[in-house]
Design a protein around this motif. Sequence first.
Motif, mmCIF file in Angstrom:
data_model
loop_
_atom_site.group_PDB
_atom_site.id
_atom_site.type_symbol
_atom_site.label_atom_id
_atom_site.label_comp_id
_atom_site.label_asym_id
_atom_site.label_seq_id
_atom_site.Cartn_x
_atom_site.Cartn_y
_atom_site.Cartn_z
ATOM 1 N N ARG A 17 0.826 -1.211 0.000
ATOM 2 C CA ARG A 17 0.000 0.000 0.000
ATOM 3 C C ARG A 17 0.860 1.262 0.000
ATOM 4 O O ARG A 17 0.458 2.306 -0.529
ATOM 5 N N GLN A 22 -2.081 7.516 -1.743
ATOM 6 C CA GLN A 22 -3.471 7.961 -1.751
ATOM 7 C C GLN A 22 -4.458 6.836 -1.479
ATOM 8 O O GLN A 22 -5.667 7.074 -1.328
ATOM 9 N N ALA A 23 -3.989 5.590 -1.391
ATOM 10 C CA ALA A 23 -4.886 4.443 -1.215
ATOM 11 C C ALA A 23 -5.595 4.504 0.131
ATOM 12 O O ALA A 23 -5.023 4.930 1.141
ATOM 13 N N SER A 24 -6.832 4.047 0.137
ATOM 14 C CA SER A 24 -7.658 4.112 1.346
ATOM 15 C C SER A 24 -7.408 2.951 2.302
ATOM 16 O O SER A 24 -7.763 3.030 3.480
ATOM 17 N N GLY A 25 -6.846 1.863 1.804
ATOM 18 C CA GLY A 25 -6.676 0.673 2.635
ATOM 19 C C GLY A 25 -7.810 -0.322 2.495
ATOM 20 O O GLY A 25 -7.762 -1.414 3.082
ATOM 21 N N ASP A 26 -8.846 0.021 1.720
ATOM 22 C CA ASP A 26 -9.987 -0.879 1.559
ATOM 23 C C ASP A 26 -9.582 -2.195 0.899
ATOM 24 O O ASP A 26 -10.075 -3.266 1.274
ATOM 25 N N ASN A 28 -6.654 -3.719 0.993
ATOM 26 C CA ASN A 28 -5.957 -4.527 1.990
ATOM 27 C C ASN A 28 -6.939 -5.240 2.918
ATOM 28 O O ASN A 28 -6.809 -6.433 3.197
ATOM 29 N N HIS A 86 -16.542 -3.086 1.997
ATOM 30 C CA HIS A 86 -15.554 -2.976 0.924
ATOM 31 C C HIS A 86 -16.095 -3.412 -0.430
ATOM 32 O O HIS A 86 -15.501 -3.132 -1.463
ATOM 33 N N GLY A 108 -19.190 -0.974 -0.799
ATOM 34 C CA GLY A 108 -17.881 -0.452 -1.136
ATOM 35 C C GLY A 108 -17.654 -0.332 -2.627
ATOM 36 O O GLY A 108 -18.597 -0.304 -3.424
ATOM 37 N N LYS A 109 -16.380 -0.280 -3.027
ATOM 38 C CA LYS A 109 -16.027 0.027 -4.415
ATOM 39 C C LYS A 109 -15.413 -1.144 -5.168
ATOM 40 O O LYS A 109 -14.889 -0.970 -6.252
ATOM 41 N N TYR A 110 -15.496 -2.354 -4.602
ATOM 42 C CA TYR A 110 -14.909 -3.510 -5.258
ATOM 43 C C TYR A 110 -15.956 -4.601 -5.502
ATOM 44 O O TYR A 110 -17.006 -4.648 -4.853
ATOM 45 N N ARG A 137 -12.581 -3.611 -9.688
ATOM 46 C CA ARG A 137 -13.204 -2.349 -9.267
ATOM 47 C C ARG A 137 -14.646 -2.330 -9.760
ATOM 48 O O ARG A 137 -14.929 -2.674 -10.905
#
Length: 358
Positions: A17, A22-26, A28, A86, A108-110, A137
């Motif tokens: 990461r 800029q990654a949110s950690g989601d 991970n 997530h 979430g976004k995935y 994504r």
Amino acid sequence: MPATHRWTLTRYLIEQRRRFPQASGDLNALILDVSLACKAIARIVAQGRLAQAPATASVNVQGEEQKPLDVTSNELFLRMNEWSGHLAGMASEEMDEPRQIPAAHPRGKYLLAFDPLDGSSNIDVNVSVGSIFSILRAPAELVDTGRDVVEADFLQPGAAQVAAGYALYGPVTMLVLSVGDGVAGFTLDPNLGEFVLTHPHIQVPADTREFAINSSNSRFWEPPVKRYVDECLAGAVGPRGKDFNMRWIASLVAEAHRILMRGGVFMYPRDTKDPAKPGRLRLLYEANPIGLLIEQAGGRASTGRQPLLGVKPGALHQRIGLVFGSKHEVERIERYHHEPATREAEVPLFAARSLFRD
């Protein structure tokens, strides 16, 4: 990169990461949720018949025999991943339609697509099985509107995957993962209850003397596949000038793991056995995640005719021919598919000097 001795999966993901401040950690957190599902499945698989009484197999949505452990593994994947916020949706080999995230949980976004227990037909004979997963994504419009997930949201080429991997339930439990920066293998430490990095930079050798294919389907193979296998079987006196070994486990995860560890080529090609099915393996949650791992490890994944990761899916459970492994061998198979058709290789009984002349 710092020394990786005894890194846990969590630390590995944190280090990855850091390449993206800029990654949110989601992502991970999602991978750790998937790994938790794999740990739970590993525990049940390891107990065998001790974990559950024998039960009559059912049939899943694709008309295939469904073992009780298939159902249990699917439920574990759903339960471990639906609550965290997530995911916008999930798709599984065991479900006809995409799974909606329950209204009680954030979205979430995935997207997560998975085969919860690959090779389950091997369970009764104590052969390695595994779980395969692919992370995509979610389309921006799905995330922005919060609408229900639909099949079309998952129909993205394999090159669009942000992460993929598999868990192997064998003599030890392993998690093999790519987040787009090579391939790493983690072994489950039963004392810690954690996946620990044991294979930090997996690479597939470009050359091999080993191939895997189901020879019982040889009468249905297309001419390029027959040509390749015949040349390998001819050994040192044939056109390849070297002896090959043949393997077949009937577990995609086990086959892929062997190739990632020591090279080889795997073929489950398109054939004429069932013209309605252009292949046996499912593109979205079997072929694509394995293809990403192989390519990230320096190998090649193909349909036999074109790069696998460029194929645009047309259906959630779409089947496809799959060839992957050591780069030079896969390229040879692709070349045979593109060359003009030639007369099948002669064998002594039917050679020009035999009793059966043309």
